[in-house]
Design a protein around this motif. Sequence first.
Motif, PDB file in Angstrom:
ATOM      1  N   ASP A  13       0.795  -1.217   0.000  1.00  0.00           N
ATOM      2  CA  ASP A  13       0.000   0.000   0.000  1.00  0.00           C
ATOM      3  C   ASP A  13       0.834   1.278   0.000  1.00  0.00           C
ATOM      4  O   ASP A  13       0.324   2.359   0.278  1.00  0.00           O
ATOM      5  N   LEU A  14       2.132   1.155  -0.303  1.00  0.00           N
ATOM      6  CA  LEU A  14       3.013   2.319  -0.226  1.00  0.00           C
ATOM      7  C   LEU A  14       3.917   2.419  -1.460  1.00  0.00           C
ATOM      8  O   LEU A  14       4.186   1.414  -2.108  1.00  0.00           O
ATOM      9  N   PRO A  15       4.417   3.626  -1.770  1.00  0.00           N
ATOM     10  CA  PRO A  15       5.374   3.770  -2.873  1.00  0.00           C
ATOM     11  C   PRO A  15       6.816   3.557  -2.400  1.00  0.00           C
ATOM     12  O   PRO A  15       7.767   3.974  -3.042  1.00  0.00           O
ATOM     13  N   PHE A  16       7.002   2.905  -1.254  1.00  0.00           N
ATOM     14  CA  PHE A  16       8.309   2.633  -0.680  1.00  0.00           C
ATOM     15  C   PHE A  16       8.196   1.406   0.213  1.00  0.00           C
ATOM     16  O   PHE A  16       7.099   0.896   0.473  1.00  0.00           O
ATOM     17  N   ARG A  17       9.333   0.913   0.708  1.00  0.00           N
ATOM     18  CA  ARG A  17       9.325  -0.229   1.628  1.00  0.00           C
ATOM     19  C   ARG A  17       9.734   0.251   3.016  1.00  0.00           C
ATOM     20  O   ARG A  17      10.733   0.957   3.173  1.00  0.00           O
ATOM     21  N   LEU A  18       8.984  -0.162   4.021  1.00  0.00           N
ATOM     22  CA  LEU A  18       9.204   0.265   5.397  1.00  0.00           C
ATOM     23  C   LEU A  18       9.039  -0.942   6.307  1.00  0.00           C
ATOM     24  O   LEU A  18       8.012  -1.621   6.268  1.00  0.00           O
ATOM     25  N   PHE A  19      10.057  -1.219   7.147  1.00  0.00           N
ATOM     26  CA  PHE A  19       9.981  -2.399   8.000  1.00  0.00           C
ATOM     27  C   PHE A  19      11.017  -2.318   9.118  1.00  0.00           C
ATOM     28  O   PHE A  19      11.902  -1.458   9.102  1.00  0.00           O
TER      29      PHE A  19
END
Length: 276
Positions: A13-19
């Motif tokens: 659901d995002l235009p980037f990766r976050l974790f």
Amino acid sequence: MEIRHELVIPNNDLPFRLFIFEGREGNYKVTKHWHHSVEIFLVLEGEIDFFINNSHLKLTRDEFVLVNSNEVHSIECPNPNITIVLQIPGETFEDYMGEDSYVNFERKGEEANRKLKDLVTSLFFVYEKQEYGYGFQVKSQFYQLLYLLITEFKTENMDKEVIRQKKQLDKLSDVTQYMRENYDQDLKLDAVALRFGFSPTYLSRIFLKYAQVNYRTFLIDLRVKYAVRELMGTDHEIGEIAMKHGFPDSRAFAKAFKKRYGCLPSEYRKRISSTR
């Protein structure tokens, strides 16, 4: 040069990766690799050892590192830590690249660094809570972060040697980006090589040198990565998932999946479901 290319797939659901970094329990290593994304590692608790461009950085609580597109790096974390990782696709900055078609970022003064850390931290916790309307807030903060990077962290004059290395890796980045966008199609080596003006032999050689795998293995890895995401996130039939992600049938998918995960897709799905 013992390095590999890492495929970065943004969150659904995002235009980037976050974790949160996978090595949070400690006793974890990530070997030398590179990718086309700009990456930020921000340590919230504990410490990690970061190796980039032949430099060693020991990151402790409230410290971060900026990794530029096509920079070779590796990570070691012998001890437990909590580290936010944000990966931004390189093409996000396309309108702000210099005459060499590259953009680099570097740490700046204390005030600018604090702004960046606050934004990354807030971005992560808003996304984790996923309260009503969080999507607007996350994207708003993401664009604030992009603005901050461009206005306060951008490197004005890039070293010629840095540019030379980036150009070497860019050839493969362009190919792998195309493969990521068309992985579910019939991507024969000869056709892809022709598209980018390479000979099949040359394309095979740069895959082995920089991605550390042959072309076919990389393509199958790519298909499995996308298929796994659907396998975990939906109840779609395994045969349907296989066909959708470039496999000729469920048998071919199962064979590739078992080689990489040690079990069949159906077994993996059951295992994941039982832990939720």
